[in-house]
Design a protein around this motif. Structure first.
Motif, PDB file in Angstrom:
ATOM      1  N   SER A 114       0.443  -1.253  -0.230  1.00 21.09           N
ATOM      2  CA  SER A 114      -0.143   0.502  -0.162  1.00 21.09           C
ATOM      3  C   SER A 114       1.131   1.391  -0.001  1.00 21.09           C
ATOM      4  CB  SER A 114      -0.787   0.170   1.033  1.00 21.09           C
ATOM      5  OG  SER A 114      -0.652   0.032   2.347  1.00 21.09           O
ATOM      6  N   ASP A 116       1.380   4.591   1.026  1.00 22.48           N
ATOM      7  CA  ASP A 116       0.887   5.143   2.691  1.00 22.48           C
ATOM      8  C   ASP A 116       1.411   6.980   2.933  1.00 22.48           C
ATOM      9  OD1 ASP A 116       3.630   3.899   5.674  1.00 22.48           O
ATOM     10  OD2 ASP A 116       3.453   4.231   2.897  1.00 22.48           O
TER      11      ASP A 116
ATOM     12  N   TYR B  32      -6.037  -8.149  -1.268  1.00 22.62           N
ATOM     13  CA  TYR B  32      -4.112  -7.298  -1.266  1.00 22.62           C
ATOM     14  C   TYR B  32      -5.008  -6.642  -2.108  1.00 22.62           C
ATOM     15  CZ  TYR B  32      -1.900 -10.604   1.294  1.00 22.62           C
ATOM     16  OH  TYR B  32      -1.284 -11.274   2.569  1.00 22.62           O
ATOM     17  N   ASN B  34      -6.731  -2.076  -1.842  1.00 19.44           N
ATOM     18  CA  ASN B  34      -5.946  -0.193  -1.258  1.00 19.44           C
ATOM     19  C   ASN B  34      -7.559   0.018  -1.884  1.00 19.44           C
ATOM     20  OD1 ASN B  34      -3.913  -2.211   0.365  1.00 19.44           O
ATOM     21  ND2 ASN B  34      -2.734  -1.603  -2.122  1.00 19.44           N
ATOM     22  N   TYR B  36      -7.775   4.414  -1.589  1.00 13.54           N
ATOM     23  CA  TYR B  36      -7.487   5.925  -1.825  1.00 13.54           C
ATOM     24  C   TYR B  36      -8.413   6.696  -1.601  1.00 13.54           C
ATOM     25  CZ  TYR B  36      -2.969   3.356  -2.095  1.00 13.54           C
ATOM     26  OH  TYR B  36      -1.920   2.063  -2.045  1.00 13.54           O
ATOM     27  N   LEU B  46      -3.979   7.430   1.639  1.00 15.22           N
ATOM     28  CA  LEU B  46      -4.222   5.511   1.238  1.00 15.22           C
ATOM     29  C   LEU B  46      -5.566   5.807   2.820  1.00 15.22           C
ATOM     30  CD1 LEU B  46      -3.860   2.690   1.769  1.00 15.22           C
ATOM     31  CD2 LEU B  46      -2.162   3.146   3.753  1.00 15.22           C
ATOM     32  N   SER B  49      -5.986  -0.408   3.595  1.00 16.81           N
ATOM     33  CA  SER B  49      -4.967  -1.464   2.824  1.00 16.81           C
ATOM     34  C   SER B  49      -5.850  -2.847   3.143  1.00 16.81           C
ATOM     35  CB  SER B  49      -4.190  -1.496   3.043  1.00 16.81           C
ATOM     36  OG  SER B  49      -3.578  -1.726   4.763  1.00 16.81           O
ATOM     37  N   GLN B  55      -6.826   2.928   7.833  1.00 19.69           N
ATOM     38  CA  GLN B  55      -5.151   2.738   8.348  1.00 19.69           C
ATOM     39  C   GLN B  55      -5.641   4.358   9.796  1.00 19.69           C
ATOM     40  OE1 GLN B  55      -2.221   2.005   6.711  1.00 19.69           O
ATOM     41  NE2 GLN B  55      -4.311   1.064   6.331  1.00 19.69           N
ATOM     42  N   CYS B  88      -9.416   2.705  -6.338  1.00 23.03           N
ATOM     43  CA  CYS B  88      -8.896   1.088  -5.949  1.00 23.03           C
ATOM     44  C   CYS B  88      -7.397   0.867  -6.466  1.00 23.03           C
ATOM     45  CB  CYS B  88      -9.490  -0.163  -6.127  1.00 23.03           C
ATOM     46  SG  CYS B  88     -10.550  -0.509  -7.606  1.00 23.03           S
ATOM     47  N   GLN B  90      -4.441  -2.383  -6.926  1.00 26.03           N
ATOM     48  CA  GLN B  90      -3.901  -3.432  -6.839  1.00 26.03           C
ATOM     49  C   GLN B  90      -2.338  -3.472  -7.533  1.00 26.03           C
ATOM     50  OE1 GLN B  90      -2.349  -7.477  -7.639  1.00 26.03           O
ATOM     51  NE2 GLN B  90      -4.074  -6.330  -9.360  1.00 26.03           N
TER      52      GLN B  90
END
Lengths: 128, 103
Positions: A114, A116, B32, B34, B36, B46, B49, B55, B88, B90
């Motif tokens: 990710s 981050d 897997y 994520n 954002y 982010l 995840s 987060q 999204c 990956q």
């Protein structure tokens, strides 16, 4: 908190090489847990992941741009860099650097982690 | 390459509404994935995840779910600061984005 800041020319001529640097502060690019990444966003379009580098210099690039992208790292200066050669107007975009963090998954397309922490982004225009 | 199809591309909603964004992978990617949030002129942020891990510092009105090929991002009790574009991601691929606008 780690911070990232992109820098470099805002204007590049067609066919030349776009070069950007991402300075890492309040943290170390040599941290073994992370990879250091470049992503871009053309105006009005979505995000495109360009590639990433480990502090050892090991790299992995998006197959769609692999032939033109080079990412390097300078641990002594605590920064990493992007070179994109043979640019055209299609490479005009906001360029972001980001930290790729675990957990990691190794799937058919490669490593997934990710993103981050991101820099604020820098606008690069390709024009003569 | 794995393709990510995100929908809708945009939606209009009011403060206090619940909205759901979906992301479909062209092949199984386990969990897997994520999510954002991106606001104009700002760095993407982010939110989630590994499909559902919120987060630190992200409000609990955001939640993620799914596994395999189908994933969702849900925002309950939509707040003014939530109007943004959501992606999204990956591996190399981001979804096309969903712009959440004020109705």
């Amino acid at each position: 908190q780690v911070q990232l800041q992109e820098s470099g020319p805002g204007l590049v001529k067609p066919s030349e090489t776009l070069s950007l640097t991402c300075n890492v502060s309040s943290g170390s690019v040599s941290s073994g847990s992370y990879y250091w990444s470049w992503i871009r966003q053309p105006a009005g379009k979505g995000l495109e992941f360009l590639g990433y580098i480990y502090y050892t210099g090991s790299t992995n690039y998006n197959p769609s741009l692999k032939s033109r992208v080079t990412i390097s790292v300078d641990t002594s200066k605590n920064h990493f860099s992007l070179n994109l050669n043979s640019v055209t107007a299609a490479d005009t975009a906001v360029y972001f650097c980001a930290r790729l963090a675990p957990p990691y998954f190794f799937g058919p397309s490669g490593r997934t982690g990710s993103l981050d922490i991101w820099g604020q982004g820098t606008v690069v225009t390709v024009s003569s | 390459d794995i393709q990510m199809t995100q929908s809708p591309s945009s939606l209009s909603a009011s403060v206090g509404d619940t909205v759901t964004i979906t992301c479909r992978a062209s092949q199984k990617i386990s969990s897997y994935l994520n999510w954002y949030q991106h606001k104009p002129g700002k760095a993407p942020k982010l939110l989630i995840s590994v499909a559902s891990t919120l987060q630190t510092g992200v409000p609990s009105r955001f939640s993620g779910g799914g596994s395999g090929t189908d994933f969702t991002l849900t925002i309950t009790n939509l707040q003014p600061e939530d109007f943004a574009t959501y992606y999204c991601q990956q591996t190399w691929t981001f979804g096309q984005g969903t712009k959440v606008e004020i109705k």
